[in-house]
Design a protein around this motif. Structure first.
Motif, PDB file in Angstrom:
ATOM      1  N   PHE A 348       0.724  -1.152  -0.204  1.00  0.00           N
ATOM      2  CA  PHE A 348       0.043  -0.048   0.191  1.00  0.00           C
ATOM      3  C   PHE A 348       0.800   1.259   0.052  1.00  0.00           C
ATOM      4  CE2 PHE A 348      -3.261  -2.917   1.648  1.00  0.00           C
ATOM      5  CZ  PHE A 348      -4.266  -2.670   0.623  1.00  0.00           C
ATOM      6  N   THR A 349       2.031   1.106   0.305  1.00  0.00           N
ATOM      7  CA  THR A 349       3.157   2.185   0.385  1.00  0.00           C
ATOM      8  C   THR A 349       3.268   2.724  -1.161  1.00  0.00           C
ATOM      9  OG1 THR A 349       3.880   1.709   2.472  1.00  0.00           O
ATOM     10  CG2 THR A 349       5.347   3.357   0.924  1.00  0.00           C
ATOM     11  N   PHE A 350       3.467   1.551  -2.048  1.00  0.00           N
ATOM     12  CA  PHE A 350       3.925   1.816  -3.393  1.00  0.00           C
ATOM     13  C   PHE A 350       2.563   2.274  -4.040  1.00  0.00           C
ATOM     14  CE2 PHE A 350       3.127   0.072  -7.705  1.00  0.00           C
ATOM     15  CZ  PHE A 350       4.275   0.301  -8.391  1.00  0.00           C
ATOM     16  N   PHE A 351       1.307   2.222  -3.646  1.00  0.00           N
ATOM     17  CA  PHE A 351       0.219   2.842  -4.176  1.00  0.00           C
ATOM     18  C   PHE A 351      -0.356   4.069  -3.633  1.00  0.00           C
ATOM     19  CE2 PHE A 351      -0.305  -1.531  -5.700  1.00  0.00           C
ATOM     20  CZ  PHE A 351      -0.529  -1.529  -7.031  1.00  0.00           C
ATOM     21  N   ALA A 352       0.568   4.640  -2.585  1.00  0.00           N
ATOM     22  CA  ALA A 352       0.298   5.769  -1.760  1.00  0.00           C
ATOM     23  C   ALA A 352       0.341   7.024  -2.421  1.00  0.00           C
ATOM     24  CB  ALA A 352       1.119   5.779  -0.343  1.00  0.00           C
ATOM     25  N   THR A 353       0.026   7.196  -3.659  1.00  0.00           N
ATOM     26  CA  THR A 353      -0.434   8.466  -4.440  1.00  0.00           C
ATOM     27  C   THR A 353      -1.369   8.667  -4.975  1.00  0.00           C
ATOM     28  OG1 THR A 353       0.638   7.640  -6.422  1.00  0.00           O
ATOM     29  CG2 THR A 353       2.161   8.602  -5.024  1.00  0.00           C
ATOM     30  N   THR A 354      -1.986   9.760  -5.389  1.00  0.00           N
ATOM     31  CA  THR A 354      -3.471  10.002  -5.951  1.00  0.00           C
ATOM     32  C   THR A 354      -3.622   9.087  -7.341  1.00  0.00           C
ATOM     33  OG1 THR A 354      -3.386  12.280  -5.244  1.00  0.00           O
ATOM     34  CG2 THR A 354      -4.992  11.594  -6.965  1.00  0.00           C
ATOM     35  N   SER A 355      -2.620   9.133  -8.216  1.00  0.00           N
ATOM     36  CA  SER A 355      -2.537   8.425  -9.312  1.00  0.00           C
ATOM     37  C   SER A 355      -2.656   6.921  -9.272  1.00  0.00           C
ATOM     38  CB  SER A 355      -1.539   8.926 -10.421  1.00  0.00           C
ATOM     39  OG  SER A 355      -0.452   8.670  -9.727  1.00  0.00           O
ATOM     40  N   MET A 356      -1.654   6.473  -8.403  1.00  0.00           N
ATOM     41  CA  MET A 356      -1.680   5.010  -8.237  1.00  0.00           C
ATOM     42  C   MET A 356      -2.524   4.455  -7.425  1.00  0.00           C
ATOM     43  SD  MET A 356       0.812   3.857  -9.593  1.00  0.00           S
ATOM     44  CE  MET A 356       1.104   2.474  -9.173  1.00  0.00           C
ATOM     45  N   ALA A 357      -3.358   5.408  -6.671  1.00  0.00           N
ATOM     46  CA  ALA A 357      -4.274   4.784  -5.530  1.00  0.00           C
ATOM     47  C   ALA A 357      -5.522   4.678  -6.472  1.00  0.00           C
ATOM     48  CB  ALA A 357      -4.873   5.907  -4.649  1.00  0.00           C
ATOM     49  N   ARG A 358      -5.843   5.434  -7.642  1.00  0.00           N
ATOM     50  CA  ARG A 358      -6.797   5.408  -8.344  1.00  0.00           C
ATOM     51  C   ARG A 358      -6.738   3.916  -9.392  1.00  0.00           C
ATOM     52  NH1 ARG A 358      -8.832  10.216 -12.250  1.00  0.00           N
ATOM     53  NH2 ARG A 358      -9.444  10.770  -9.879  1.00  0.00           N
ATOM     54  N   VAL A 359      -5.492   3.532  -9.573  1.00  0.00           N
ATOM     55  CA  VAL A 359      -5.358   2.335 -10.292  1.00  0.00           C
ATOM     56  C   VAL A 359      -5.642   1.277  -9.324  1.00  0.00           C
ATOM     57  CG1 VAL A 359      -3.446   0.882 -11.141  1.00  0.00           C
ATOM     58  CG2 VAL A 359      -3.322   3.289 -11.697  1.00  0.00           C
ATOM     59  N   MET A 360      -5.377   1.141  -8.151  1.00  0.00           N
ATOM     60  CA  MET A 360      -5.876   0.107  -7.272  1.00  0.00           C
ATOM     61  C   MET A 360      -7.209   0.234  -6.974  1.00  0.00           C
ATOM     62  SD  MET A 360      -4.408  -0.873  -3.528  1.00  0.00           S
ATOM     63  CE  MET A 360      -3.563  -2.279  -3.945  1.00  0.00           C
ATOM     64  N   VAL A 361      -7.929   1.344  -6.776  1.00  0.00           N
ATOM     65  CA  VAL A 361      -9.361   1.506  -6.667  1.00  0.00           C
ATOM     66  C   VAL A 361      -9.867   0.692  -8.087  1.00  0.00           C
ATOM     67  CG1 VAL A 361     -11.348   2.759  -6.662  1.00  0.00           C
ATOM     68  CG2 VAL A 361      -9.262   3.181  -5.247  1.00  0.00           C
ATOM     69  N   PHE A 362      -9.281   0.931  -9.277  1.00  0.00           N
ATOM     70  CA  PHE A 362      -9.845   0.419 -10.544  1.00  0.00           C
ATOM     71  C   PHE A 362      -9.833  -1.103 -10.552  1.00  0.00           C
ATOM     72  CE2 PHE A 362      -9.156   4.453 -13.469  1.00  0.00           C
ATOM     73  CZ  PHE A 362     -10.206   4.797 -13.094  1.00  0.00           C
ATOM     74  N   ALA A 363      -8.649  -1.524  -9.879  1.00  0.00           N
ATOM     75  CA  ALA A 363      -8.395  -3.167  -9.853  1.00  0.00           C
ATOM     76  C   ALA A 363      -9.446  -3.765  -9.077  1.00  0.00           C
ATOM     77  CB  ALA A 363      -7.031  -3.571  -9.686  1.00  0.00           C
ATOM     78  N   LEU A 364      -9.636  -2.984  -7.565  1.00  0.00           N
ATOM     79  CA  LEU A 364     -10.776  -3.562  -6.884  1.00  0.00           C
ATOM     80  C   LEU A 364     -12.023  -3.623  -7.457  1.00  0.00           C
ATOM     81  CD1 LEU A 364      -9.373  -1.776  -3.446  1.00  0.00           C
ATOM     82  CD2 LEU A 364      -9.240  -4.021  -4.266  1.00  0.00           C
ATOM     83  N   ILE A 365     -12.354  -2.457  -8.154  1.00  0.00           N
ATOM     84  CA  ILE A 365     -13.946  -2.350  -8.750  1.00  0.00           C
ATOM     85  C   ILE A 365     -14.020  -3.637  -9.706  1.00  0.00           C
ATOM     86  CG2 ILE A 365     -15.109  -1.092 -10.286  1.00  0.00           C
ATOM     87  CD1 ILE A 365     -14.110   1.385  -8.777  1.00  0.00           C
ATOM     88  N   ILE A 366     -12.778  -3.848 -10.730  1.00  0.00           N
ATOM     89  CA  ILE A 366     -12.951  -4.882 -11.796  1.00  0.00           C
ATOM     90  C   ILE A 366     -13.247  -6.236 -10.823  1.00  0.00           C
ATOM     91  CG2 ILE A 366     -11.742  -6.131 -13.384  1.00  0.00           C
ATOM     92  CD1 ILE A 366     -10.393  -3.369 -13.982  1.00  0.00           C
TER      93      ILE A 366
END
Length: 386
Positions: A348-366
């Motif tokens: 989660f530290t790797f995804f702790a930016t606005t753009s990367m957080a959106r990528v993870m949210v997209f993956a969770l939604i899929i």
């Protein structure tokens, strides 16, 4: 630690409130007509620019007018975007029902036109657009009030369109050459503009060590009012009953005498007006530009799809969940909470930016849609079962 977590939760809820108020209109339109309106973000942008114009006008008056301008801005943003949405439905979308790909492309084209309109708008352009709408839609109204022209009707519409364009171009060129109206600078231009909040919306309050900005509290309160208003409208009014009937079974509603075309037009105008209200709320969070709507349109569609098409409760749950998860990941709060579990904390530290957080949210939604493809609360009705 606890104060930081509560602060992140509040910021996530406020982001979810922004997404929800943006998704309300889209959920209604998409749920009723199945129209993928790619210009919804630009309607939000028009609402934000309307707020900017009302703010500038109220600054000239000063005093109490400026302190209360946000309420007038909400009214004007709703009315202007509702009128634009009505023209969009009457002039474009109405001819493309049950053709989702063509509707998507057409509304995407409209979104590009609106973006360029804001960048270039001046007096000549405003007069030209008003004249074209008067001629074209007036001609369509006269055509529809007469007898059915059968096969030649499409040709007559084409002739009206060409004549309206010709007259509009001629008048615009005459005004530019005679009165030098086009030499003035565009009203807004390509640069972003800033909306200054009234004094009572600046600053914030502290609650349990958590800072609560007044602007975000206002947006949350506005979202609650809009949700309650839409719920009462859909459940307690005659037009709300008609909208729910058409949503569940369009053909049966038409057989029972419900004017489905009027329901479509009014629903599209209502959804567009709500987009304008969302734009007014968004203008309180930062600068406004021609591309403002593009920053929210994807997240807005995600809220509608995850919540369940046309479901108000589902949109509320999805907006709050997406907004909160997005902020928890993007702010690094979740990584901090998972420090005892080092592998998860590193992830989660790797995804702790606005753009990367959106990528993870997209993956969770899929992943979520693989489990529940119809969303949290799937649509119900006879047409769904067919």
């Amino acid at each position: 630690m606890l104060a930081g977590f509560l602060d992140a939760i509040f910021n996530g809820i406020s982001i979810g409130a922004v997404l929800l108020i943006a998704a309300l209109g889209l959920a209604i339109v998409f749920g009723l007509m199945g129209v993928i309106n790619m210009a919804h973000g630009e309607l939000m942008m028009l609402g934000a620019y309307t707020t900017f114009v009302v703010q500038n006008f109220s600054k000239q008056l000063g005093g109490l007018w400026f302190e209360s301008y946000i309420f007038f801005a909400l009214i004007f943003a709703f009315l202007i975007t509702a009128i634009v949405g009505l023209f969009l439905e009457q002039g474009v979308v109405r001819y493309l029902y049950n053709r989702p790909l063509e509707t998507l492309l057409a509304t995407w084209g409209v979104s590009l036109i609106l973006q360029q309109f804001v960048r270039s708008v001046n007096w000549v352009l405003v007069i030209g657009v008003a004249l074209f709408c008067l001629l074209f839609f007036g001609g369509l109204w006269i055509l529809n009030s007469r007898a059915n022209f059968g096969r030649v009707r499409n040709w007559i519409v084409t002739v009206i369109l060409l004549l309206s364009l010709g007259v509009t171009i001629a008048v615009s060129n005459f005004l530019s050459a005679t009165y030098q109206l086009a030499v003035t600078q565009p009203w807004f231009g390509a640069q972003n503009v800033d909306v200054t909040a009234p004094g009572w919306l600046r600053g914030g309050m502290s609650l349990g060590g958590v800072q609560l900005p007044f602007a975000r509290l206002f947006i949350i309160a506005l979202t609650v009012i809009c949700v309650v208003g839409i719920y009462l409208f859909l459940q307690r009014s005659n037009w709300g009953l008609r909208i729910r009937a058409v949503t569940q079974n369009r053909s049966m509603s038409a057989c029972l005498g419900i004017p489905t075309q009027k329901v479509d037009a009014m629903t599209f105008a209502l959804g567009s007006g709500l987009a304008g209200v969302a734009g007014c709320a968004i203008s309180l969070l930062g600068s406004v530009g021609p591309n403002t709507g593009q920053n929210y349109i994807i997240d807005t569609f995600m809220v509608v799809v995850v919540g369940g098409v046309g479901n108000l409760v589902g949109s509320i749950v999805a907006a709050l969940a997406i907004g909160t998860v997005n902020f928890l990941i993007g702010s690094g709060t979740l990584a901090l909470l998972l420090t005892p579990v080092q592998p998860l904390a590193d992830l989660f530290t790797f995804f702790a930016t606005t753009s990367m957080a959106r990528v993870m949210v997209f993956a969770l939604i899929i992943a979520f849609l693989q489990w529940k493809p119809a969303g949290i609360f799937p649509q119900k009705g006879r047409t769904v079962d067919v």
